[in-house]
Each structure stands twice: as C-alpha cells, then as structure tokens.
Scaffold this motif. Structure first.
Motif, PDB file in Angstrom:
ATOM      1  N   GLY A 300       0.792  -1.223   0.000  1.00  0.00           N
ATOM      2  CA  GLY A 300       0.000   0.000   0.000  1.00  0.00           C
ATOM      3  C   GLY A 300       0.818   1.263   0.000  1.00  0.00           C
ATOM      4  N   GLY A 301       2.033   1.217  -0.552  1.00  0.00           N
ATOM      5  CA  GLY A 301       2.896   2.385  -0.570  1.00  0.00           C
ATOM      6  C   GLY A 301       2.884   3.107  -1.900  1.00  0.00           C
ATOM      7  N   ILE A 302       2.794   4.430  -1.847  1.00  0.00           N
ATOM      8  CA  ILE A 302       2.854   5.288  -3.035  1.00  0.00           C
ATOM      9  C   ILE A 302       3.874   6.378  -2.762  1.00  0.00           C
ATOM     10  CG2 ILE A 302       1.564   6.799  -4.590  1.00  0.00           C
ATOM     11  CD1 ILE A 302      -1.016   5.444  -3.434  1.00  0.00           C
ATOM     12  N   LEU A 303       4.903   6.461  -3.595  1.00  0.00           N
ATOM     13  CA  LEU A 303       5.920   7.503  -3.437  1.00  0.00           C
ATOM     14  C   LEU A 303       5.884   8.461  -4.613  1.00  0.00           C
ATOM     15  CD1 LEU A 303       8.512   8.782  -2.165  1.00  0.00           C
ATOM     16  CD2 LEU A 303       9.825   7.142  -3.552  1.00  0.00           C
ATOM     17  N   LEU A 304       5.769   9.748  -4.304  1.00  0.00           N
ATOM     18  CA  LEU A 304       5.975  10.807  -5.282  1.00  0.00           C
ATOM     19  C   LEU A 304       7.278  11.485  -4.890  1.00  0.00           C
ATOM     20  CD1 LEU A 304       2.745  10.404  -4.922  1.00  0.00           C
ATOM     21  CD2 LEU A 304       2.591  12.548  -6.201  1.00  0.00           C
ATOM     22  N   SER A 305       8.317  11.270  -5.689  1.00  0.00           N
ATOM     23  CA  SER A 305       9.642  11.792  -5.352  1.00  0.00           C
ATOM     24  C   SER A 305       9.903  13.095  -6.087  1.00  0.00           C
ATOM     25  CB  SER A 305      10.725  10.773  -5.719  1.00  0.00           C
ATOM     26  OG  SER A 305      10.815  10.591  -7.113  1.00  0.00           O
ATOM     27  N   GLY A 306      10.622  13.988  -5.431  1.00  0.00           N
ATOM     28  CA  GLY A 306      10.922  15.284  -6.025  1.00  0.00           C
ATOM     29  C   GLY A 306      11.881  15.200  -7.188  1.00  0.00           C
ATOM     30  N   CYS A 307      12.629  14.090  -7.252  1.00  0.00           N
ATOM     31  CA  CYS A 307      13.613  13.932  -8.318  1.00  0.00           C
ATOM     32  C   CYS A 307      14.004  12.467  -8.416  1.00  0.00           C
ATOM     33  CB  CYS A 307      14.852  14.787  -8.035  1.00  0.00           C
ATOM     34  SG  CYS A 307      15.715  14.330  -6.498  1.00  0.00           S
ATOM     35  N   GLN A 308      14.894  12.150  -9.333  1.00  0.00           N
ATOM     36  CA  GLN A 308      15.434  10.804  -9.454  1.00  0.00           C
ATOM     37  C   GLN A 308      16.514  10.589  -8.394  1.00  0.00           C
ATOM     38  OE1 GLN A 308      13.960   8.642 -12.150  1.00  0.00           O
ATOM     39  NE2 GLN A 308      12.666  10.329 -11.460  1.00  0.00           N
ATOM     40  N   SER A 309      16.915   9.339  -8.201  1.00  0.00           N
ATOM     41  CA  SER A 309      17.849   9.046  -7.124  1.00  0.00           C
ATOM     42  C   SER A 309      19.239   9.618  -7.372  1.00  0.00           C
ATOM     43  CB  SER A 309      17.950   7.536  -6.896  1.00  0.00           C
ATOM     44  OG  SER A 309      18.367   6.881  -8.064  1.00  0.00           O
ATOM     45  N   ASP A 310      19.554   9.971  -8.623  1.00  0.00           N
ATOM     46  CA  ASP A 310      20.855  10.578  -8.919  1.00  0.00           C
ATOM     47  C   ASP A 310      20.738  12.075  -9.180  1.00  0.00           C
ATOM     48  OD1 ASP A 310      19.496  10.289 -11.354  1.00  0.00           O
ATOM     49  OD2 ASP A 310      21.355  10.131 -12.495  1.00  0.00           O
ATOM     50  N   GLU A 311      19.595  12.674  -8.784  1.00  0.00           N
ATOM     51  CA  GLU A 311      19.368  14.094  -9.027  1.00  0.00           C
ATOM     52  C   GLU A 311      19.204  14.857  -7.717  1.00  0.00           C
ATOM     53  OE1 GLU A 311      16.997  14.143 -13.294  1.00  0.00           O
ATOM     54  OE2 GLU A 311      15.841  14.179 -11.432  1.00  0.00           O
ATOM     55  N   ARG A 357       6.063  17.695 -13.472  1.00  0.00           N
ATOM     56  CA  ARG A 357       7.250  17.724 -14.336  1.00  0.00           C
ATOM     57  C   ARG A 357       7.158  18.875 -15.342  1.00  0.00           C
ATOM     58  NH1 ARG A 357       9.956  12.189 -16.354  1.00  0.00           N
ATOM     59  NH2 ARG A 357      10.665  11.400 -14.329  1.00  0.00           N
ATOM     60  N   GLN A 358       5.975  19.045 -15.930  1.00  0.00           N
ATOM     61  CA  GLN A 358       5.789  20.129 -16.900  1.00  0.00           C
ATOM     62  C   GLN A 358       5.972  21.489 -16.245  1.00  0.00           C
ATOM     63  OE1 GLN A 358       1.853  19.389 -18.459  1.00  0.00           O
ATOM     64  NE2 GLN A 358       2.495  17.582 -19.627  1.00  0.00           N
ATOM     65  N   LYS A 359       5.429  21.644 -15.057  1.00  0.00           N
ATOM     66  CA  LYS A 359       5.548  22.904 -14.318  1.00  0.00           C
ATOM     67  C   LYS A 359       7.010  23.206 -14.006  1.00  0.00           C
ATOM     68  CE  LYS A 359       4.493  26.291 -11.360  1.00  0.00           C
ATOM     69  NZ  LYS A 359       4.179  27.655 -11.860  1.00  0.00           N
ATOM     70  N   LEU A 360       7.768  22.206 -13.599  1.00  0.00           N
ATOM     71  CA  LEU A 360       9.180  22.400 -13.255  1.00  0.00           C
ATOM     72  C   LEU A 360       9.993  22.799 -14.479  1.00  0.00           C
ATOM     73  CD1 LEU A 360       9.551  19.396 -10.803  1.00  0.00           C
ATOM     74  CD2 LEU A 360       9.791  21.802 -10.205  1.00  0.00           C
ATOM     75  N   VAL A 361       9.714  22.168 -15.616  1.00  0.00           N
ATOM     76  CA  VAL A 361      10.411  22.540 -16.860  1.00  0.00           C
ATOM     77  C   VAL A 361      10.099  23.991 -17.225  1.00  0.00           C
ATOM     78  CG1 VAL A 361      10.531  22.135 -19.351  1.00  0.00           C
ATOM     79  CG2 VAL A 361      10.534  20.193 -17.772  1.00  0.00           C
ATOM     80  N   LYS A 362       8.831  24.355 -17.134  1.00  0.00           N
ATOM     81  CA  LYS A 362       8.409  25.717 -17.449  1.00  0.00           C
ATOM     82  C   LYS A 362       9.096  26.739 -16.556  1.00  0.00           C
ATOM     83  CE  LYS A 362       4.252  28.628 -17.674  1.00  0.00           C
ATOM     84  NZ  LYS A 362       2.771  28.664 -17.449  1.00  0.00           N
ATOM     85  N   ASP A 363       9.321  26.381 -15.295  1.00  0.00           N
ATOM     86  CA  ASP A 363       9.919  27.294 -14.328  1.00  0.00           C
ATOM     87  C   ASP A 363      11.440  27.235 -14.317  1.00  0.00           C
ATOM     88  OD1 ASP A 363       7.386  28.049 -13.638  1.00  0.00           O
ATOM     89  OD2 ASP A 363       7.328  26.923 -11.757  1.00  0.00           O
ATOM     90  N   GLY A 364      12.018  26.404 -15.181  1.00  0.00           N
ATOM     91  CA  GLY A 364      13.468  26.374 -15.325  1.00  0.00           C
ATOM     92  C   GLY A 364      14.209  25.436 -14.382  1.00  0.00           C
ATOM     93  N   PHE A 365      13.497  24.467 -13.810  1.00  0.00           N
ATOM     94  CA  PHE A 365      14.144  23.491 -12.930  1.00  0.00           C
ATOM     95  C   PHE A 365      14.470  22.227 -13.716  1.00  0.00           C
ATOM     96  CE2 PHE A 365      11.511  26.121 -10.142  1.00  0.00           C
ATOM     97  CZ  PHE A 365      12.444  26.498  -9.181  1.00  0.00           C
ATOM     98  N   GLU A 366      15.570  21.587 -13.343  1.00  0.00           N
ATOM     99  CA  GLU A 366      16.048  20.436 -14.106  1.00  0.00           C
ATOM    100  C   GLU A 366      15.719  19.087 -13.468  1.00  0.00           C
ATOM    101  OE1 GLU A 366      20.199  21.030 -14.749  1.00  0.00           O
ATOM    102  OE2 GLU A 366      19.899  22.728 -16.103  1.00  0.00           O
ATOM    103  N   GLN A 367      15.094  19.072 -12.312  1.00  0.00           N
ATOM    104  CA  GLN A 367      14.782  17.811 -11.651  1.00  0.00           C
ATOM    105  C   GLN A 367      13.587  17.119 -12.305  1.00  0.00           C
ATOM    106  OE1 GLN A 367      13.990  20.489  -8.279  1.00  0.00           O
ATOM    107  NE2 GLN A 367      12.383  19.053  -7.642  1.00  0.00           N
TER     108      GLN A 367
END
Length: 384
Positions: A300-311, A357-367
């Motif tokens: 029953g686990g759901i993870l929404l991560s802010g980035c990938q494990s190498d980011e 993800r789309q919002k982060l790209v629009k705002d200039g973030f690379e994660q």
C-alpha cells in the motif's frame, strides 16, 4: 469509518551549514491544502518542524515515532500521508567488503540522525491491507526511497555505471548556486562530515567512519541500518581478535574507530547494535535495497519523489524573500492541485507527477519527479 491521517515534516536547519529556506513554508502550504482540498481534519495532522519549539522537532527519533504511530493506528480503508521537505543524502559504502557497493539513500532529520530507504520500505510493509500510504519526498536523491515498489515514472531503478560515476564525482559540489536563488536540497559529503565534526568535536571523521559516528551519537536511537552496520563490524572485529590477535588494520578506519570505542567503554558500548538482528551481511551493505528495486510493489505504498535518485531537488527563493521560499516540487504539486480543484476535478497520482514535471520545466528546474506504486494506484486519485 475510514480516516485520513498525515505526518508533515519540514527541516530548514537554520543556523547550520545546511540551512534551507522553503521547507517550513512547504509544510504550511500542504497543511492548508490537506484541509481545504482533501478533507483532512486538523486533529489528524501531525506537524514536525525545526523552526518553532512549540512543535515537535523533526529529529530522527521523533520522525520515526510519528510515522510508526501513523501506520500503527491505521485501519483498512484509511488514507495515510507523509510529506517530507528537507535535505536528502547518499552514504557511500564503508564496510571494506569488496562486494559492498552503491549508496544508502537517506532523508536528513534536523539532528542528522538519518532515516534510510530501508526504513521507509519497512514502514510501507507495515501498512495494513486495504490501507494505503502516500509519501511525498521533496528532497534530493528521493527517487526509489521505497525501493521495492514498482517504478511507474522515472529511471532511478535504471541507474548504470555512467550515472553512478557522475553522482560520485559531484557529491562534493557546493550547495548554493551562483545566483543564490536555487538551493540544492542535498547534503554533500563534505558538508555532512563538517557538521559531524562540529557535533562530536572530532577532527578525524571521514568516509569510513560516518556510520559508526552516527551510532556513537545516537546509540539506541540510531537507524536500524546504522545499528546493523555496527553489529556487523563488531563481530568482524571479534573474529579478527581471535584469528589474528588484533584488528591489524583489517577494516581500516571502521575497525580502528570501533576498537578505540570498545577500549574506552567496554563491550556494553555496542549493546544497542548487538540487540539489532542482522539476517545477512547484505542487509548491511550500502545500496542493498537497490537490488530489489525492480519489484512490483503489491503493497500500500505510493511515493511521489521530487527527483530521481541521482538528481537534486531545488529549494527556491526567486523573490529573495525567505517568507516566499518553497521547494520546487512542493510548489508544483500545490499549483497542479489548485488548477485541478478550480475546475472541480481530481488529479490522479500519475497526472500529478506528469503535470508537476511540466511545471518544473516551465519554471526552469532540471529535476524529474518520479512515481513509485503498484499498478492499481497509478490512475487512482491523489489522496482520494
């Protein structure tokens, strides 16, 4: 009757070399969001922040206790939520064993008493059947924080030698970029080691002594992974004493460190570690959880991560006013939820991550945020 319960954790580490600006703001916004948009009651929301002594401090012990209480009180049908905003880090291998490779992904409580990915996996395993726990981790290296759960969006489980080498070569980067607008929510090894030196008053801490230093600082309150590591090194030390008449540099830094502590305090020093069961040495190795990271996650686990494990994930302060600072991923989630609820709709876990993800790209973030859950939860409403 089913309940919705949450634990919200924010660490700004004010006054330290690891200081961030937006994590407490993330918690405040998420608290309001849960009540206004998802039907949570304030009575069922536990807040741990390090900016106000009126609140429970987000130490390793307190965070573990809060999540264990959350899971332990759950009944089938309940919706559980954990939001963490703060630093993430990766600890390199330290046992000295040839097959000990990889990194342990951890979140960083305000007292540096790390909580490892293995622990999050155990939290999820304890969630009762018919109940689910959603985790939002707005921190660096957060992809795969519950590594046995199926990766639906992302590539953290596909890390190759090239990515791992790149990560290893960049862990010592400065935390703050040139513009001082975006701060990485990553605790690089040099910064971590400097903080541990300050906490202990010892100048000889380096890779090879990090986990034993954490055990020395926190003893029975240290993470299970750290206690298992100390247990393993203790028995290795004992074996060397019998076979070789002394440690003889067999383990390098870890053996020397532990031998000195045992000489000073006796074998009782290691008692909290010796009382922690170690099923196999694989449980001690850094990155051991990644070996099962391709699992299908039928729990029953759901993870929404802010980035990938190498980011790295960004802590942003575009106006220069700390009161307006935020985690880039947390902010993206808030924006997507606001946009969706205005139209009377509900956002699914999948769409929330994709739109973030789309919002982060629009705002200039690379994660690149990720989604980890079993197939049945991919298109389920976020906290629905």
């Amino acid at each position: 009757m089913a309940n919705k319960k949450a634990v919200l954790i924010g660490c700004n580490y004010k006054g330290t070399k690891a200081e961030l600006k937006g994590c407490i703001n993330d918690v405040s916004r998420m608290h309001k969001c849960l009540i206004n948009h998802f039907g949570f009651s304030d009575d069922h929301i536990t807040v741990l922040i390090d900016s106000d002594r009126k609140y429970t401090q987000p130490t390793g012990k307190n965070i573990r206790s809060a999540i264990k209480t959350l899971v332990g009180s759950a009944k089938p049908g309940d919706i559980l939520f954990v939001h963490y905003s703060g630093h993430g880090t990766r600890l390199p291998a330290e046992t000295g064993e040839d097959d000990d490779t990889g990194y342990d992904e951890c979140i960083v409580p305000c007292d540096m008493n790390f909580i490892h990915d293995d622990e999050f996996q155990e939290f999820v395993k304890e969630v009762p059947r018919g109940c689910r726990m959603t985790i939002v981790a707005d921190s660096c290296h957060s992809g795969g924080l519950i590594g046995e759960t199926k990766e639906q969006i992302g590539d953290s489980t596909k890390l190759g030698d090239e990515k791992s080498h790149h990560l290893h070569s960049t862990m010592g980067e400065a935390i703050i970029d040139e513009e001082d607008v975006k701060t990485k929510r990553s605790l690089p090894l040099p910064t971590l080691i400097e903080i541990l030196k300050q906490k202990t008053g010892k100048d000889d801490i380096d890779v090879g002594k990090i986990r034993l230093t954490l055990f020395d600082l926190f003893k029975e309150d240290a993470s299970p992974k750290v206690k298992k590591f100390t247990n393993f090194v203790f028995h290795k030390h004992q074996h060397a004493e019998v076979e070789c008449g002394g440690h003889g540099g067999l383990f390098g830094k870890v053996g020397t460190f532990l031998k000195q502590k045992l000489d000073d305090h006796g074998e009782g020093y290691a008692k909290p570690a010796l009382e922690t069961h170690v099923g196999s040495k694989l449980e001690v190795y850094a990155g051991s959880s990644l070996a099962t990271n391709q699992g299908h996650g039928d729990g029953g686990g759901i993870l929404l991560s802010g980035c990938q494990s190498d980011e790295t994930s960004a802590d942003a302060c575009p106006t220069g006013d700390a009161k307006q600072a935020y985690g880039a991923f947390s902010n993206a989630i808030q924006c997507v939820v606001e946009e969706t609820t205005k139209s009377g709709g509900k956002v699914t876990n999948k769409n929330l991550v994709l739109k973030a993800r789309q919002k982060l790209v629009k705002d200039g973030f690379e994660q690149h945020p990720g989604l980890y859950c079993s197939d049945e939860y991919v298109d389920a409403p976020f906290l629905g």
